[in-house]
Motif scaffolding. Sequence first.
Motif, PDB file in Angstrom:
ATOM      1  N   LEU A  18       0.837  -1.192   0.000  1.00 14.63           N
ATOM      2  CA  LEU A  18       0.000   0.000   0.000  1.00 14.63           C
ATOM      3  C   LEU A  18       0.878   1.250   0.000  1.00 14.63           C
ATOM      4  O   LEU A  18       2.054   1.196   0.400  1.00 14.63           O
ATOM      5  CB  LEU A  18      -0.908   0.008   1.228  1.00 14.63           C
ATOM      6  N   PRO A  19       0.355   2.380  -0.424  1.00 12.40           N
ATOM      7  CA  PRO A  19       1.132   3.631  -0.361  1.00 12.40           C
ATOM      8  C   PRO A  19       1.572   3.918   1.072  1.00 12.40           C
ATOM      9  O   PRO A  19       0.868   3.593   2.032  1.00 12.40           O
ATOM     10  CB  PRO A  19       0.140   4.685  -0.861  1.00 12.40           C
ATOM     11  N   ARG A  20       2.735   4.522   1.199  1.00  9.16           N
ATOM     12  CA  ARG A  20       3.260   4.807   2.541  1.00  9.16           C
ATOM     13  C   ARG A  20       2.427   5.860   3.275  1.00  9.16           C
ATOM     14  O   ARG A  20       2.320   5.825   4.495  1.00  9.16           O
ATOM     15  CB  ARG A  20       4.719   5.270   2.436  1.00  9.16           C
TER      16      ARG A  20
ATOM     17  N   MET B  35      -4.461  -4.257  11.863  1.00 12.28           N
ATOM     18  CA  MET B  35      -3.288  -4.330  12.742  1.00 12.28           C
ATOM     19  C   MET B  35      -2.436  -3.076  12.618  1.00 12.28           C
ATOM     20  O   MET B  35      -1.791  -2.662  13.591  1.00 12.28           O
ATOM     21  CB  MET B  35      -2.438  -5.565  12.427  1.00 12.28           C
ATOM     22  N   ASP B  36      -2.428  -2.461  11.442  1.00 10.47           N
ATOM     23  CA  ASP B  36      -1.630  -1.247  11.308  1.00 10.47           C
ATOM     24  C   ASP B  36      -2.267  -0.093  12.064  1.00 10.47           C
ATOM     25  O   ASP B  36      -1.561   0.757  12.634  1.00 10.47           O
ATOM     26  CB  ASP B  36      -1.443  -0.886   9.835  1.00 10.47           C
ATOM     27  N   ILE B  37      -3.589  -0.064  12.094  1.00 12.33           N
ATOM     28  CA  ILE B  37      -4.272   0.941  12.914  1.00 12.33           C
ATOM     29  C   ILE B  37      -3.951   0.717  14.388  1.00 12.33           C
ATOM     30  O   ILE B  37      -3.682   1.665  15.135  1.00 12.33           O
ATOM     31  CB  ILE B  37      -5.791   0.889  12.659  1.00 12.33           C
ATOM     32  N   VAL B  38      -3.955  -0.539  14.819  1.00  9.94           N
ATOM     33  CA  VAL B  38      -3.626  -0.858  16.212  1.00  9.94           C
ATOM     34  C   VAL B  38      -2.189  -0.456  16.512  1.00  9.94           C
ATOM     35  O   VAL B  38      -1.898   0.130  17.574  1.00  9.94           O
ATOM     36  CB  VAL B  38      -3.847  -2.354  16.488  1.00  9.94           C
ATOM     37  N   ARG B  39      -1.267  -0.756  15.597  1.00  7.01           N
ATOM     38  CA  ARG B  39       0.142  -0.364  15.788  1.00  7.01           C
ATOM     39  C   ARG B  39       0.250   1.134  16.048  1.00  7.01           C
ATOM     40  O   ARG B  39       0.940   1.581  16.982  1.00  7.01           O
ATOM     41  CB  ARG B  39       0.962  -0.748  14.547  1.00  7.01           C
TER      42      ARG B  39
ATOM     43  N   PRO C 195       5.655  -3.049   4.145  1.00  8.79           N
ATOM     44  CA  PRO C 195       7.026  -3.541   4.366  1.00  8.79           C
ATOM     45  C   PRO C 195       7.901  -2.569   5.144  1.00  8.79           C
ATOM     46  O   PRO C 195       8.779  -2.996   5.908  1.00  8.79           O
ATOM     47  CB  PRO C 195       7.555  -3.761   2.940  1.00  8.79           C
ATOM     48  N   ASP C 196       7.665  -1.276   4.987  1.00  2.89           N
ATOM     49  CA  ASP C 196       8.490  -0.289   5.678  1.00  2.89           C
ATOM     50  C   ASP C 196       8.156  -0.183   7.159  1.00  2.89           C
ATOM     51  O   ASP C 196       8.896   0.445   7.917  1.00  2.89           O
ATOM     52  CB  ASP C 196       8.325   1.084   5.026  1.00  2.89           C
ATOM     53  N   ARG C 197       7.054  -0.819   7.597  1.00  5.00           N
ATOM     54  CA  ARG C 197       6.669  -0.753   9.006  1.00  5.00           C
ATOM     55  C   ARG C 197       6.915  -2.071   9.734  1.00  5.00           C
ATOM     56  O   ARG C 197       6.461  -2.268  10.857  1.00  5.00           O
ATOM     57  CB  ARG C 197       5.185  -0.359   9.114  1.00  5.00           C
ATOM     58  N   VAL C 198       7.631  -2.975   9.092  1.00 10.50           N
ATOM     59  CA  VAL C 198       7.955  -4.262   9.701  1.00 10.50           C
ATOM     60  C   VAL C 198       9.068  -4.086  10.723  1.00 10.50           C
ATOM     61  O   VAL C 198      10.131  -3.543  10.419  1.00 10.50           O
ATOM     62  CB  VAL C 198       8.388  -5.284   8.624  1.00 10.50           C
ATOM     63  N   GLY C 199       8.795  -4.520  11.953  1.00 15.55           N
ATOM     64  CA  GLY C 199       9.815  -4.536  12.993  1.00 15.55           C
ATOM     65  C   GLY C 199      10.400  -5.924  13.087  1.00 15.55           C
ATOM     66  O   GLY C 199      11.055  -6.409  12.161  1.00 15.55           O
ATOM     67  N   ARG C 200      10.144  -6.613  14.200  1.00 18.87           N
ATOM     68  CA  ARG C 200      10.627  -7.981  14.399  1.00 18.87           C
ATOM     69  C   ARG C 200       9.437  -8.929  14.285  1.00 18.87           C
ATOM     70  O   ARG C 200       8.577  -8.951  15.150  1.00 18.87           O
ATOM     71  CB  ARG C 200      11.332  -8.082  15.755  1.00 18.87           C
TER      72      ARG C 200
END
Length: 527
Positions: A49-51, A218-222, A250-255
């Motif tokens: 998705l767009p950043r 999950m990104d909203i929760v993050r 992909p740019d918001r992937v941590g561990r």
Amino acid sequence: MHTWRTHRGTRTAGTLLAATALLISGCSSGSSTSTASSAAEAAAALAPLPRSTPAALTPYYEQEPAWRDCGVPGFQCATLKAPLDYTEPSAGDVRLAVTRKKATGPGKRLGSLLVNPGGPGGSAIGYVQAYAGIGYPAEVRARYDIVGVDPRGVARSEPVECLDGPAMDAYTRTDITPDDTKETGTLVAAYKKFAEGCGADAPKLLRHVSTVEAARDMDIVRAALGDAKLHYVGASYGTFLGATYAGLFPDRVGRLVLDGAMDPSLSARRLNLEQTEGFDTAFTAFAKDCVRHDDCPLGGRDTGPEQVGRNLKAFFDRLDARPIPTGDADGRRLTESQATIGVIAAMYDEGAWQRLREALTAAMKESDGAGLLVLSDSYYERDADGEYSNLMFANAAVNCLDLPPAFDTPDEVTRALPAFEKASPVFGEGLAWASLNCAYWPAKATGGAQRIEAKGAAPIVVVGTTRDPATPYRWAEALSGQLSSGRLLTYEGDGHTAYGRGSACIDSAINTYLLDGTPPTDGKRCS
């Protein structure tokens, strides 16, 4: 069921009836691996998705959780909102239930660690409160807030409901190895009644419980938790959810740890066929272990796995003709379908093999089906009052939306039976017919098979167990190969998933990655 890991797991292995897409198969020959590789090459890749966050979604991303005591010591709860339809954010909301156990210290807090136990349909809140939040390694709990979010349609997050307890009891008894057109019609009618119940309960929500939508949630929760990156441990179907997140963001992937991995590039039919092989692989391991014990009811020390399987299949056939008593307060007798589920349930963890031997002995020698019925009930999450959790309902709702049906008609199943029975002489017939239920689903599939590459993501650890019944090892190989930053970690052993199941090597590698950010060497093997 065992330690703090997930008690069940695939996205298609919920049940023979309700979890069509979940029931898939296992390790096989090089030719099958080649076929899976070809499928991955043919599938399109999931596009990120767009950043930038669309303006219509900004209010969701700017939420602040109102944490409250949720009645479980040490845990807080909150509710967040997500759009029902991401293409039309103004069309209404979905409420997401969240729980957390705050980092205990000592040491610097590393952020939130989201955990999903699989399913689809498994309650992350229940799992975190009962297991992960109190049983994950102390050093991990010291540095992370352990967080569970029930995905949309699951448990506390606007759960999909389909059948009441008595109707679900009847559903679990349905013959999943039809012998003639009349029995086939009965099975189809059961699938239709199940689907109609789900559609009547939540007609709008049922079109919006896909894995892609859950990953976007999950990104909203993050963001609401205040984390720049998502740290995550997903088991079984949870690996598909986590990988989907990585593909979209992909740019918001941590561990990210993906344990008991799924291969997102396979069709529903291929998934079900390969999982059928997986259960056969696990059953072969059980059979070899069983005959080494004097109480094995399926054969003696000189009995090979093939004959053990024939003996079990003969027992199933007897139950098909005449179910046996269980002593159940509701008068339920053990049917072939329930016995099959009971055996499959025990394949998830070798720690349950003794219990399975005892249950089979009672059923085969004393006509007492109580032990197998208990195993079946635990798999379906049926409580002592005859009520069911929404696991099976959510399982079907997600699976049938994520992929087009494995089969569209009973005739297609009939033509595929030889392949399924070759994959597993014991379970193949039932698992083939179990793959039919999405054909009657009231909501058309919105997803499809696709590779997930997540180009640009930080290292992602993919864990596979060599004799995993529900998520075959080669799926872990496939997913780690698709992910541009995938690191394959292998557990040579039995059971479903590997983290927290007794391997110090596996646990050390994952803990080091979660705490220090150092992933294991790609291809590392543990036993």
